[in-house]
Scaffold this active site. Structure first.
Site, PDB file in Angstrom:
ATOM      1  N   ARG A  54      -0.257  13.392  -2.792  1.00 30.94           N
ATOM      2  CA  ARG A  54       1.021  13.277  -2.093  1.00 30.94           C
ATOM      3  C   ARG A  54       1.796  12.006  -2.454  1.00 30.94           C
ATOM      4  O   ARG A  54       2.982  12.064  -2.790  1.00 30.94           O
ATOM      5  CB  ARG A  54       0.795  13.273  -0.572  1.00 30.94           C
ATOM      6  CG  ARG A  54       0.563  14.619   0.025  1.00 30.94           C
ATOM      7  CD  ARG A  54      -0.411  14.497   1.170  1.00 30.94           C
ATOM      8  NE  ARG A  54      -1.713  14.309   0.580  1.00 30.94           N
ATOM      9  CZ  ARG A  54      -2.553  15.318   0.336  1.00 30.94           C
ATOM     10  NH1 ARG A  54      -2.253  16.519   0.732  1.00 30.94           N
ATOM     11  NH2 ARG A  54      -3.692  15.117  -0.277  1.00 30.94           N
ATOM     12  N   THR A  55       1.128  10.854  -2.346  1.00 31.04           N
ATOM     13  CA  THR A  55       1.854   9.584  -2.461  1.00 31.04           C
ATOM     14  C   THR A  55       2.376   9.393  -3.880  1.00 31.04           C
ATOM     15  O   THR A  55       3.545   9.054  -4.081  1.00 31.04           O
ATOM     16  CB  THR A  55       0.929   8.420  -2.056  1.00 31.04           C
ATOM     17  OG1 THR A  55       0.294   8.759  -0.824  1.00 31.04           O
ATOM     18  CG2 THR A  55       1.706   7.148  -1.884  1.00 31.04           C
ATOM     19  N   LYS A  82     -11.563  -1.285 -19.842  1.00 30.47           N
ATOM     20  CA  LYS A  82     -12.199  -2.224 -20.786  1.00 30.47           C
ATOM     21  C   LYS A  82     -12.449  -3.570 -20.129  1.00 30.47           C
ATOM     22  O   LYS A  82     -12.789  -4.544 -20.795  1.00 30.47           O
ATOM     23  CB  LYS A  82     -11.306  -2.423 -22.014  1.00 30.47           C
ATOM     24  CG  LYS A  82     -11.028  -1.158 -22.804  1.00 30.47           C
ATOM     25  CD  LYS A  82     -10.074  -1.472 -23.951  1.00 30.47           C
ATOM     26  CE  LYS A  82      -9.539  -0.205 -24.590  1.00 30.47           C
ATOM     27  NZ  LYS A  82      -8.353  -0.475 -25.420  1.00 30.47           N
ATOM     28  N   ARG A 104      -1.352   1.429  -5.527  1.00 32.32           N
ATOM     29  CA  ARG A 104      -2.462   1.812  -4.643  1.00 32.32           C
ATOM     30  C   ARG A 104      -3.732   1.173  -5.184  1.00 32.32           C
ATOM     31  O   ARG A 104      -3.989   1.250  -6.399  1.00 32.32           O
ATOM     32  CB  ARG A 104      -2.616   3.331  -4.571  1.00 32.32           C
ATOM     33  CG  ARG A 104      -3.886   3.755  -3.846  1.00 32.32           C
ATOM     34  CD  ARG A 104      -3.961   5.230  -3.568  1.00 32.32           C
ATOM     35  NE  ARG A 104      -3.049   5.602  -2.495  1.00 32.32           N
ATOM     36  CZ  ARG A 104      -3.049   6.798  -1.905  1.00 32.32           C
ATOM     37  NH1 ARG A 104      -3.908   7.731  -2.304  1.00 32.32           N
ATOM     38  NH2 ARG A 104      -2.207   7.071  -0.947  1.00 32.32           N
ATOM     39  N   HIS A 132      -0.910   1.505   4.835  1.00 31.99           N
ATOM     40  CA  HIS A 132      -0.257   2.554   4.044  1.00 31.99           C
ATOM     41  C   HIS A 132       1.124   2.741   4.695  1.00 31.99           C
ATOM     42  O   HIS A 132       1.367   3.707   5.418  1.00 31.99           O
ATOM     43  CB  HIS A 132      -1.097   3.833   4.123  1.00 31.99           C
ATOM     44  CG  HIS A 132      -0.731   4.913   3.154  1.00 31.99           C
ATOM     45  ND1 HIS A 132       0.385   4.864   2.346  1.00 31.99           N
ATOM     46  CD2 HIS A 132      -1.330   6.101   2.878  1.00 31.99           C
ATOM     47  CE1 HIS A 132       0.443   5.969   1.608  1.00 31.99           C
ATOM     48  NE2 HIS A 132      -0.583   6.727   1.909  1.00 31.99           N
TER      49      HIS A 132
HETATM   50  N1   CP Z   1      -1.611  10.893   2.650  1.00 28.11           N
HETATM   51  C1   CP Z   1      -1.911  10.415   1.418  1.00 28.11           C
HETATM   52  O1   CP Z   1      -1.842   9.221   1.155  1.00 28.11           O
HETATM   53  O2   CP Z   1      -2.290  11.379   0.514  1.00 28.11           O
HETATM   54  P1   CP Z   1      -2.725  11.096  -1.014  1.00 28.11           P
HETATM   55  O3   CP Z   1      -4.013  10.317  -0.966  1.00 28.11           O
HETATM   56  O4   CP Z   1      -2.864  12.462  -1.637  1.00 28.11           O
HETATM   57  O5   CP Z   1      -1.629  10.284  -1.648  1.00 28.11           O
END
Ligand code: CP
Length: 308
Positions: A54-55, A82, A104, A132
């Protein structure tokens, strides 16, 4: 703000500004021509050290709809493999003069550290158990669209609170907007210091769900469990899985949310995940709009900073 690192740094005014602009983008996203030019001429790099559906997809779509040049860095095939460090990777990408860096990382605090080493705007797409922020903002927008407001609601966040950055950002965001926030979890999945968040704590769904306006379910973050005692899947579903019977304890107009990815039959009954009161797909839709709004607002600040 220069960066979006966490809900911790945002005021209620900031949160409302993102949600209001995201409403405009949600309308644009439903139209035939979805393009705007808020990021025209800017370069966006998505740097994901952890898996995402999603993100990552929504940040990419959001950037492209706003006219940015978007590059997805494939960490799995990069020189990180590496032995290149996070900071050297960031410095290398920074030398290519990006304007927006979406990151992320599995370590709490890694994104904030990286933001100190680059010249561009950094957006936290999830760091360890920490925050998040765009998830909490898209959740707030989804709630506001269904309830007509984002304050004075009773909201239950259920499941693996201890290991969830989504829970943490949502507790901060919904608390700042003056909601009554409850967490429901087995004692082993509650974090130390939960009292600091000003939430009500329950260990039984039957008590915590009573009269809720919103029921937010969370996945057990198996990848972050470090020897924590967790009940078997069967037992967990029995006690903490959201079924139609348990949902009946919430208000009749309560909505069901889940940030995804879902583990059907563990924290949520498939029938509930797909029922009329589930807004899980709308959360995904709002994810694109919120990320467009967040990047638009940061780009305005970046341009103003560069003009000064
Ligand atoms: N909700 C969410 O962060 O989903 P993903 O891990 O798929 O990005």
């Amino acid at each position: 703000h220069r960066h979006l690192l966490g809900i911790h740094d945002l005021s209620p005014f900031d949160i409302r500004a993102v949600l209001d602009l995201a409403e405009d983008y949600a309308r644009l996203n439903q139209s035939h021509d979805k393009h705007a030019d808020a990021l025209r001429g800017l370069t966006q790099i998505n740097l994901f050290f952890e898996n995402s559906t999603r993100t990552q997809a929504s940040f990419e779509i959001a950037g492209k709809r706003l006219g940015a040049d978007v590059m997805n860095m494939s960490v799995g095939t990069s020189s990180v493999r590496k032995g290149e460090t996070l900071i050297d990777t960031a410095a290398t990408l920074n030398a290519m003069r990006p304007d927006l860096l979406v990151v992320r990382h599995h370590n709490s605090g890694a994104v904030a550290l990286l933001s100190e080493k680059v010249n561009c705007a950094v957006l936290n797409a999830g760091d360890g158990r920490h925050e998040h922020p765009t998830q909490a903002l898209l959740d707030a927008l989804t709630i506001r669209r269904h309830k007509g407001r984002i304050q004075k609601l009773t909201i239950a966040i259920c499941g693996d609170i201890a290991n969830s950055r989504v829970a943490r950002s949502n507790m901060l965001c919904l608390g700042k907007m003056e909601n009554r926030v409850r967490v429901i979890a087995p004692p082993t999945l509650l974090p130390a210091g939960i009292d600091r968040f000003g939430v009500e704590v329950f260990t039984e769904m039957e008590e915590g769900l009573k009269d809720c306006d919103v029921v937010m379910m969370l996945r057990i973050q198996n990848e972050r469990l470090e020897g924590q005692a967790v009940p078997s899947t069967r037992e967990y579903f029995h006690r903490y899985g959201l079924t139609e019977d348990k949902l009946a304890l919430a208000r009749p107009d309560a909505i069901v949310m889940h940030p995804g990815p879902m583990n059907r039959g563990v924290e949520i009954d498939p029938a509930v995940a797909d029922c009329e009161r589930s807004v899980i797909r709308e959360q995904v839709e709002m994810g694109v709009a919120v990320r467009m709004a967040a990047m638009d607002l940061l780009a305005r600040n970046l341009r103003a900073e560069r003009m000064a």
